[in-house]
Design a protein around this motif. Structure first.
Motif, PDB file in Angstrom:
ATOM      1  N   GLY A   6      10.154  16.094 -15.233  1.00  0.00           N
ATOM      2  CA  GLY A   6       9.186  14.717 -15.803  1.00  0.00           C
ATOM      3  C   GLY A   6       9.770  13.402 -15.047  1.00  0.00           C
ATOM      4  N   PHE A   7      11.128  13.214 -14.562  1.00  0.00           N
ATOM      5  CA  PHE A   7      11.683  12.013 -14.045  1.00  0.00           C
ATOM      6  C   PHE A   7      10.948  12.063 -12.450  1.00  0.00           C
ATOM      7  N   ASN A   8      10.771  13.115 -11.984  1.00  0.00           N
ATOM      8  CA  ASN A   8      10.211  13.047 -10.701  1.00  0.00           C
ATOM      9  C   ASN A   8       8.924  12.976 -10.546  1.00  0.00           C
ATOM     10  N   ILE A   9       8.123  13.409 -11.714  1.00  0.00           N
ATOM     11  CA  ILE A   9       6.494  12.956 -11.662  1.00  0.00           C
ATOM     12  C   ILE A   9       6.479  11.622 -11.871  1.00  0.00           C
ATOM     13  N   PHE A  10       7.170  10.727 -12.475  1.00  0.00           N
ATOM     14  CA  PHE A  10       6.914   9.350 -12.811  1.00  0.00           C
ATOM     15  C   PHE A  10       7.427   8.900 -11.590  1.00  0.00           C
ATOM     16  N   GLN A  11       8.560   9.072 -10.788  1.00  0.00           N
ATOM     17  CA  GLN A  11       9.056   8.464  -9.825  1.00  0.00           C
ATOM     18  C   GLN A  11       8.531   8.792  -8.288  1.00  0.00           C
ATOM     19  N   ASN A  12       7.964   9.891  -8.115  1.00  0.00           N
ATOM     20  CA  ASN A  12       7.573  10.453  -7.030  1.00  0.00           C
ATOM     21  C   ASN A  12       6.114  11.034  -6.857  1.00  0.00           C
ATOM     22  N   TYR A  13       5.734  11.765  -7.720  1.00  0.00           N
ATOM     23  CA  TYR A  13       4.275  12.099  -7.648  1.00  0.00           C
ATOM     24  C   TYR A  13       3.182  11.271  -7.952  1.00  0.00           C
ATOM     25  N   VAL A  14       3.391  10.251  -9.119  1.00  0.00           N
ATOM     26  CA  VAL A  14       2.605   9.537  -9.513  1.00  0.00           C
ATOM     27  C   VAL A  14       2.311   8.207  -8.525  1.00  0.00           C
ATOM     28  N   PRO A  15       3.423   7.603  -8.180  1.00  0.00           N
ATOM     29  CA  PRO A  15       3.265   6.548  -6.718  1.00  0.00           C
ATOM     30  C   PRO A  15       2.775   7.130  -5.661  1.00  0.00           C
ATOM     31  N   SER A  16       2.941   8.435  -5.269  1.00  0.00           N
ATOM     32  CA  SER A  16       2.430   8.928  -4.030  1.00  0.00           C
ATOM     33  C   SER A  16       0.694   9.357  -4.182  1.00  0.00           C
ATOM     34  N   SER A  17       0.289   9.883  -5.386  1.00  0.00           N
ATOM     35  CA  SER A  17      -1.155   9.884  -5.631  1.00  0.00           C
ATOM     36  C   SER A  17      -1.673   8.671  -5.463  1.00  0.00           C
ATOM     37  N   VAL A  18      -1.057   7.745  -6.369  1.00  0.00           N
ATOM     38  CA  VAL A  18      -1.787   6.412  -6.371  1.00  0.00           C
ATOM     39  C   VAL A  18      -1.818   5.679  -5.031  1.00  0.00           C
ATOM     40  N   THR A  19      -0.880   5.771  -4.265  1.00  0.00           N
ATOM     41  CA  THR A  19      -0.859   5.197  -3.074  1.00  0.00           C
ATOM     42  C   THR A  19      -2.117   5.767  -2.262  1.00  0.00           C
ATOM     43  N   THR A  20      -2.282   7.084  -2.273  1.00  0.00           N
ATOM     44  CA  THR A  20      -3.326   7.911  -1.578  1.00  0.00           C
ATOM     45  C   THR A  20      -4.489   7.276  -2.051  1.00  0.00           C
ATOM     46  N   ILE A  21      -4.874   7.198  -3.205  1.00  0.00           N
ATOM     47  CA  ILE A  21      -6.173   6.839  -3.735  1.00  0.00           C
ATOM     48  C   ILE A  21      -6.462   5.353  -3.328  1.00  0.00           C
ATOM     49  N   ILE A  22      -5.446   4.541  -3.473  1.00  0.00           N
ATOM     50  CA  ILE A  22      -5.420   3.110  -3.017  1.00  0.00           C
ATOM     51  C   ILE A  22      -6.019   3.168  -1.452  1.00  0.00           C
ATOM     52  N   SER A  23      -5.679   4.036  -0.549  1.00  0.00           N
ATOM     53  CA  SER A  23      -5.879   3.914   0.590  1.00  0.00           C
ATOM     54  C   SER A  23      -7.554   4.218   1.057  1.00  0.00           C
ATOM     55  N   TRP A  24      -8.038   4.887  -0.082  1.00  0.00           N
ATOM     56  CA  TRP A  24      -9.469   5.126   0.252  1.00  0.00           C
ATOM     57  C   TRP A  24     -10.619   4.134  -0.290  1.00  0.00           C
ATOM     58  N   VAL A  25      -9.963   3.013  -0.580  1.00  0.00           N
ATOM     59  CA  VAL A  25     -10.534   1.796  -1.110  1.00  0.00           C
ATOM     60  C   VAL A  25     -11.244   1.160   0.280  1.00  0.00           C
ATOM     61  N   SER A  26     -10.587   1.660   1.321  1.00  0.00           N
ATOM     62  CA  SER A  26     -11.064   0.743   2.809  1.00  0.00           C
ATOM     63  C   SER A  26     -12.357   1.346   3.314  1.00  0.00           C
ATOM     64  N   PHE A  27     -13.063   2.395   2.583  1.00  0.00           N
ATOM     65  CA  PHE A  27     -14.074   3.099   2.745  1.00  0.00           C
ATOM     66  C   PHE A  27     -15.461   2.442   1.839  1.00  0.00           C
ATOM     67  N   TRP A  28     -15.029   1.571   1.127  1.00  0.00           N
ATOM     68  CA  TRP A  28     -16.028   0.833   0.347  1.00  0.00           C
ATOM     69  C   TRP A  28     -15.882  -0.564   0.993  1.00  0.00           C
ATOM     70  N   ILE A  29     -15.067  -0.818   1.839  1.00  0.00           N
ATOM     71  CA  ILE A  29     -15.196  -2.324   2.661  1.00  0.00           C
ATOM     72  C   ILE A  29     -15.992  -2.227   3.971  1.00  0.00           C
ATOM     73  N   LYS A  30     -16.539  -3.141   4.312  1.00  0.00           N
ATOM     74  CA  LYS A  30     -17.536  -3.043   5.524  1.00  0.00           C
ATOM     75  C   LYS A  30     -16.558  -3.119   6.844  1.00  0.00           C
ATOM     76  N   SER A  31     -17.223  -2.508   7.743  1.00  0.00           N
ATOM     77  CA  SER A  31     -16.362  -2.297   8.837  1.00  0.00           C
ATOM     78  C   SER A  31     -16.316  -3.936   9.523  1.00  0.00           C
ATOM     79  N   ASP A  32     -17.087  -4.682   9.251  1.00  0.00           N
ATOM     80  CA  ASP A  32     -17.016  -6.068   9.714  1.00  0.00           C
ATOM     81  C   ASP A  32     -15.677  -6.627   9.310  1.00  0.00           C
TER      82      ASP A  32
END
Length: 499
Positions: free
Chosen positions: A279-305
């Motif tokens: 449980g400790f590793n889920i909140f300290q490693n797995y959740v931040p890694s997954s959230v950071t990966t999902i945040i990197s996909w926000v660039s797909f909704w930003i225009k290439s300009d």
């Protein structure tokens, strides 16, 4: 006359003592004189015992107590006078059987970087020594650690121990109990720091068995035999077990014989089975890694300009994943194998890198297209084809055919095409529109395997290839990245939790 003087002196001698005793009697009766008329019991002064009467034993108990003490002393002296503590019981006749009872007071903590654990135990060893038999009214003698040096004690040692600490407050915690039939019980309390090989391949869903092995140091199997009697695990309700990230799942034992240069020794091993709480590793490693990966996909909704926004978002995601990877290895042993957590973080890191590379590929293709659009148009005079001789016309046709085979897409710059298509067109569409002219200098070499037109059917030799438009890369990434990451998580957790 003399008679009168004698009578006067006799009267004075009688009257004077009465006057002297009168005030003392009145002072003693003073407090209780007024209580004669009160209803109820009269208070009585407590009778005090003299100190000599409290301490001094009676004449009857004194010889009885000293008689038992002298009898116990005589029994111990008779046992130890001709006792040789250098020789084990039954030497030369049969092996000595040592019955072991282990009481675990505290287990833990378990140190993952050092691969060791700490355990507080009380080791009880029982054996029979015929030389210590006695006759008397005493069933057993309980002796402290001072008598241990005068008796034969098994040289039991722990094979996988690093450090051993004995309790020495207020005295060494050793106890010897001798029974009438020669049975000897030796108890010792100690803290042991023992080695535990932790296999971290499934970290943080890993389980371990921490061993505690002991045997005789000098007596081989034909002289000393160890036997388990009972497992006594005292688990206190006050959270005395310092396992922290682990759960205690059970205990098992094993007895085997190992061969050394000194002989064959019987080794008894007790395994403490623990499983990690992830449980400790889920909140300290797995959740931040997954959230950071999902945040990197926000660039797909930003225009290439907005190149700066997309680039900074991608670089921040990559650096965050690098920091998380370093943090997960902070309190981790320097092992060469990849753990389950390392694999998950590595896949998340790859997703962030791919999101950044997707924008780099999109920017490169758009730049290449815009550069080709600004290149000057090359026009060929229509009369040049008529002036060619049949031989030269045939050679020119073969050259154009070879040129078209090398190029899948040709970039057009006509005004009517700009309204219909923003990207380049394909040779298959150019064959349907003979009015268009091709530009030899604006050939798209990258279109050899990808058709970049929005509505490209492709020619016969392009069948079976993937046709994609550069402006639709973000649309495809919005679907491909989340779906791929979802299936990866499903497979990952099914494999890790079922192994």
């Amino acid at each position: 006359m003399i008679t009168k003087l004698l009578l006067i002196l006799l009267g004075i001698s009688i009257i004077l003592p009465l006057r002297i005793e009168g005030p003392h009697a009145e002072s003693e009766k003073g407090p209780s004189a007024g209580l004669d008329d009160v209803y109820g019991p009269k208070p009585q002064a407590p009778q005090k015992k003299l100190p000599a009467e409290e301490i001094k034993p009676t004449a009857i108990d004194t010889p009885r107590r000293f008689g038992k003490l002298l009898a116990a002393t005589q029994i111990l002296d008779s046992m130890l006078n001709n006792y040789d503590h250098r020789l084990r019981p039954g030497i030369g006749e049969k092996p000595t059987v040592i019955t072991v009872v282990l009481s675990v007071n505290t287990l833990g903590p378990i140190s993952v970087p050092n691969m060791e654990y700490s355990i507080d135990i009380t080791l009880c060893q029982t054996w029979y020594d015929e030389r210590l038999r006695y006759n008397g009214s005493f069933e057993s003698f309980v002796l402290n650690g001072d008598v241990v040096s005068q008796l034969w004690i098994p040289d039991t040692f722990f094979r996988n121990s690093k450090r051993i600490h004995d309790y020495g407050v207020t005295r060494l915690n050793h106890m010897v109990r001798i029974h009438k039939d020669g049975k000897v019980l030796y108890t010792d309390r100690m803290i042991i720091d023992a080695r535990c090989s932790l296999h971290m391949l499934k970290f943080p869903m890993d389980s371990h068995s921490c061993p505690l092995s002991f045997s005789s140091f000098s007596y081989p199997e034909n002289e000393i035999i160890y036997k388990w009697d009972d497992f006594k695990l005292d688990i206190n309700d006050g959270n005395s077990w310092k396992l922290l990230q682990f759960d205690f799942t059970g205990v098992s034992n094993e007895t085997k014989t190992i061969s050394t240069i000194a002989g064959d020794f019987m080794v008894t091993t007790l395994f403490f089975n623990v499983s990690r709480r992830f449980g400790f590793n889920i909140f300290q490693n797995y959740v931040p890694s997954s959230v950071t990966t999902i945040i990197s996909w926000v660039s797909f909704w930003i225009k290439s300009d907005f190149a700066q926004a997309r680039t900074s978002l991608g670089i921040t995601s990559v650096l965050t994943m690098t920091t998380l990877s370093s943090y997960s290895q902070k309190n981790f042993p320097r092992v060469s194998c990849m753990t389950a957590l390392d694999f998950y973080i590595g896949v998340c890191f790859a997703f962030c890198i791919c999101a950044l590379l997707e924008f780099a590929l999109l920017s490169f293709l758009i730049y290449h297209y815009m550069k080709s659009r600004t290149s000057p148009r090359v026009r060929h005079p229509p009369t040049r084809a008529r002036a060619l001789t049949p031989l030269r016309a045939r050679a020119s046709a073969h050259a154009r055919a070879r040129q078209q085979q090398d190029v899948v897409c040709e970039i057009e710059d006509s005004e009517e095409d700009s309204d219909e298509e923003e990207g380049p067109s394909c040779p298959a569409q150019q064959s349907l529109r003979p009015g268009r002219t091709q530009c030899p200098g604006s050939r798209c070499r990258l279109c050899k395997y990808l058709c970049m037109a929005r509505s490209c059917n492709g020619s016969l030799w392009q069948q079976g290839r993937l046709f994609i438009h550069i402006y639709r890369l973000d649309n495809y990434s919005r679907v491909i990245f989340p779906v791929t990451f979802f299936f990866f998580n499903v497979i990952y957790w099914l494999v890790c939790l079922n192994l």
